[in-house]
Motif scaffolding. Sequence first.
Motif, mmCIF file in Angstrom:
data_model
loop_
_atom_site.group_PDB
_atom_site.id
_atom_site.type_symbol
_atom_site.label_atom_id
_atom_site.label_comp_id
_atom_site.label_asym_id
_atom_site.label_seq_id
_atom_site.Cartn_x
_atom_site.Cartn_y
_atom_site.Cartn_z
ATOM 1 N N THR A 175 3.372 10.829 -1.587
ATOM 2 C CA THR A 175 4.829 10.705 -1.494
ATOM 3 C C THR A 175 5.407 9.604 -2.372
ATOM 4 N N GLY A 176 4.573 8.648 -2.783
ATOM 5 C CA GLY A 176 5.070 7.478 -3.491
ATOM 6 C C GLY A 176 5.684 6.452 -2.563
ATOM 7 N N ASP A 177 5.664 6.722 -1.277
ATOM 8 C CA ASP A 177 6.294 5.868 -0.270
ATOM 9 C C ASP A 177 5.217 5.133 0.530
ATOM 10 N N ALA A 178 5.668 4.339 1.518
ATOM 11 C CA ALA A 178 4.739 3.675 2.427
ATOM 12 C C ALA A 178 3.959 4.719 3.220
ATOM 13 N N THR A 179 2.735 4.374 3.614
ATOM 14 C CA THR A 179 1.943 5.295 4.420
ATOM 15 C C THR A 179 2.432 5.289 5.871
ATOM 16 N N ASN A 180 2.371 6.439 6.496
ATOM 17 C CA ASN A 180 2.753 6.561 7.908
ATOM 18 C C ASN A 180 1.833 7.600 8.546
ATOM 19 N N PRO A 181 0.916 7.172 9.442
ATOM 20 C CA PRO A 181 0.815 5.852 10.081
ATOM 21 C C PRO A 181 0.437 4.739 9.102
ATOM 22 N N ALA A 182 0.560 3.510 9.590
ATOM 23 C CA ALA A 182 0.310 2.326 8.772
ATOM 24 C C ALA A 182 -1.145 2.271 8.317
ATOM 25 N N THR A 183 -1.375 1.524 7.248
ATOM 26 C CA THR A 183 -2.716 1.322 6.705
ATOM 27 C C THR A 183 -3.216 -0.068 7.091
ATOM 28 N N THR A 184 -4.482 -0.158 7.457
ATOM 29 C CA THR A 184 -5.114 -1.445 7.731
ATOM 30 C C THR A 184 -5.639 -2.031 6.432
ATOM 31 N N VAL A 185 -5.251 -3.263 6.134
ATOM 32 C CA VAL A 185 -5.749 -3.978 4.954
ATOM 33 C C VAL A 185 -6.660 -5.094 5.456
ATOM 34 N N VAL A 217 0.867 -1.176 0.000
ATOM 35 C CA VAL A 217 0.000 0.000 0.000
ATOM 36 C C VAL A 217 0.900 1.221 0.000
ATOM 37 N N LEU A 218 0.709 2.089 -0.999
ATOM 38 C CA LEU A 218 1.580 3.247 -1.182
ATOM 39 C C LEU A 218 0.775 4.542 -1.189
ATOM 40 N N SER A 219 1.429 5.610 -0.774
ATOM 41 C CA SER A 219 0.799 6.928 -0.717
ATOM 42 C C SER A 219 0.917 7.631 -2.062
ATOM 43 N N ILE A 220 -0.196 8.142 -2.576
ATOM 44 C CA ILE A 220 -0.191 8.886 -3.833
ATOM 45 C C ILE A 220 0.466 10.255 -3.665
ATOM 46 N N LEU A 259 -1.160 -1.109 -4.247
ATOM 47 C CA LEU A 259 -2.470 -0.518 -4.014
ATOM 48 C C LEU A 259 -2.247 0.911 -3.525
ATOM 49 N N TRP A 260 -2.817 1.882 -4.224
ATOM 50 C CA TRP A 260 -2.535 3.293 -3.941
ATOM 51 C C TRP A 260 -3.674 3.939 -3.162
ATOM 52 N N VAL A 261 -3.312 4.703 -2.122
ATOM 53 C CA VAL A 261 -4.284 5.439 -1.318
ATOM 54 C C VAL A 261 -3.878 6.910 -1.271
ATOM 55 N N GLY A 262 -4.821 7.776 -0.949
ATOM 56 C CA GLY A 262 -4.512 9.199 -0.910
ATOM 57 C C GLY A 262 -5.638 10.007 -0.325
ATOM 58 N N PRO A 263 -5.474 11.326 -0.302
ATOM 59 C CA PRO A 263 -6.480 12.187 0.335
ATOM 60 C C PRO A 263 -7.752 12.379 -0.482
ATOM 61 N N THR A 280 -1.900 -4.979 9.076
ATOM 62 C CA THR A 280 -1.429 -3.618 8.851
ATOM 63 C C THR A 280 -0.174 -3.645 7.984
ATOM 64 N N THR A 281 0.073 -2.543 7.313
ATOM 65 C CA THR A 281 1.204 -2.447 6.399
ATOM 66 C C THR A 281 2.499 -2.139 7.153
ATOM 67 N N ASP A 282 3.604 -2.547 6.529
ATOM 68 C CA ASP A 282 4.929 -2.264 7.071
ATOM 69 C C ASP A 282 5.258 -0.792 6.832
ATOM 70 N N LEU A 283 5.776 -0.113 7.848
ATOM 71 C CA LEU A 283 6.075 1.313 7.731
ATOM 72 C C LEU A 283 7.267 1.593 6.828
ATOM 73 N N THR A 284 8.094 0.564 6.585
ATOM 74 C CA THR A 284 9.296 0.768 5.775
ATOM 75 C C THR A 284 8.990 0.795 4.288
ATOM 76 N N ASP A 285 8.261 -0.214 3.794
ATOM 77 C CA ASP A 285 8.024 -0.297 2.352
ATOM 78 C C ASP A 285 6.556 -0.469 1.979
ATOM 79 N N GLY A 286 5.658 -0.448 2.959
ATOM 80 C CA GLY A 286 4.230 -0.553 2.671
ATOM 81 C C GLY A 286 3.732 -1.956 2.414
ATOM 82 N N SER A 287 4.602 -2.968 2.578
ATOM 83 C CA SER A 287 4.209 -4.343 2.266
ATOM 84 C C SER A 287 3.244 -4.902 3.318
ATOM 85 N N PHE A 288 2.477 -5.911 2.899
ATOM 86 C CA PHE A 288 1.556 -6.583 3.821
ATOM 87 C C PHE A 288 1.332 -8.013 3.345
ATOM 88 N N THR A 289 0.951 -8.872 4.278
ATOM 89 C CA THR A 289 0.487 -10.222 3.976
ATOM 90 C C THR A 289 -0.796 -10.441 4.758
#
Length: 294
Positions: A41-51, A36-39, A108-112, A61-70
Amino acid sequence: MNRIKLLLAALAGSLLIGCGGGGGGGGQATSLEGRVLSIVTGDATNPATTVQAIGGSPSTTTDLTDGSFTLTGVPKGTTQCQAIPGNSWPLFTFQFPAANGTTDVGDLWVGPEQVTVHGVIHSSVDDTPVPNATVRFAGRQATSNSSGEFDISGVAYSSATQVAFWGIIGTINATGFFEAEFSTSPVTADGSNVVDVGTLLVTPSGSSNPPGLPYNITGRVLPIGSSSGCIVTLKESGSAVRVFNVGSDGKYYFWIEPGTYTIDYQKGGQSAPTQNATVTQPNSTVTVPDVTLN
């Protein structure tokens, strides 16, 4: 006594069915992997995103470093999931092919904000509309109608900056045609929150001239695998004009107008030497030498 035996036999049968015995298989589960990436910054979301699966469970929840999740424990055949950013951004719903085993759902891209990406699919040979094409962009998708038109709603967007939005590569798949890719650059949302990409061409699979790629700058960040999450920033005269978040293959892509650019690389405390790229023709591809994070 016979009644007791019958009850025990019925109970044993129900337990066997509930556990998927006899080679059956009710309740099979799979897992979803992605980022999950921020539209913005192009980076991981911070705070983390719930998937989460539709309905709220299971979730992760997503990893704060690279936005990855399982996301594990998802029913086999699942075709949607939701992302709930940890800030005030809206909820996003994403679609993907039916999950089976471990399924990679991509970025998966998220944004405001949320916009609709509109366009028309035509054949590159005779300019006729292409119906029933599946168009995917930023984790969302739509199908073209009989006139070749499509509307992908609920796409992440930021009115403040389009550097990440323009770096996303969309795909078009239609029976009897080569897969095509597209970029929204340099289009912005209109007053109705619609990003109109115009007419997109797909080439019949029997053609001897397959379509070109929707980027003209490409390169790799090494080591492949551990460079995932590296932010590659394309700059013109010192100002960022595009950003790309590197995936597990280490590759990055940009489509940009002809000009002279510099490229910066950053992942946490690691970086790589700045590279130069000069694009002389819109349809010519510049391959940047590999760089290594240190």
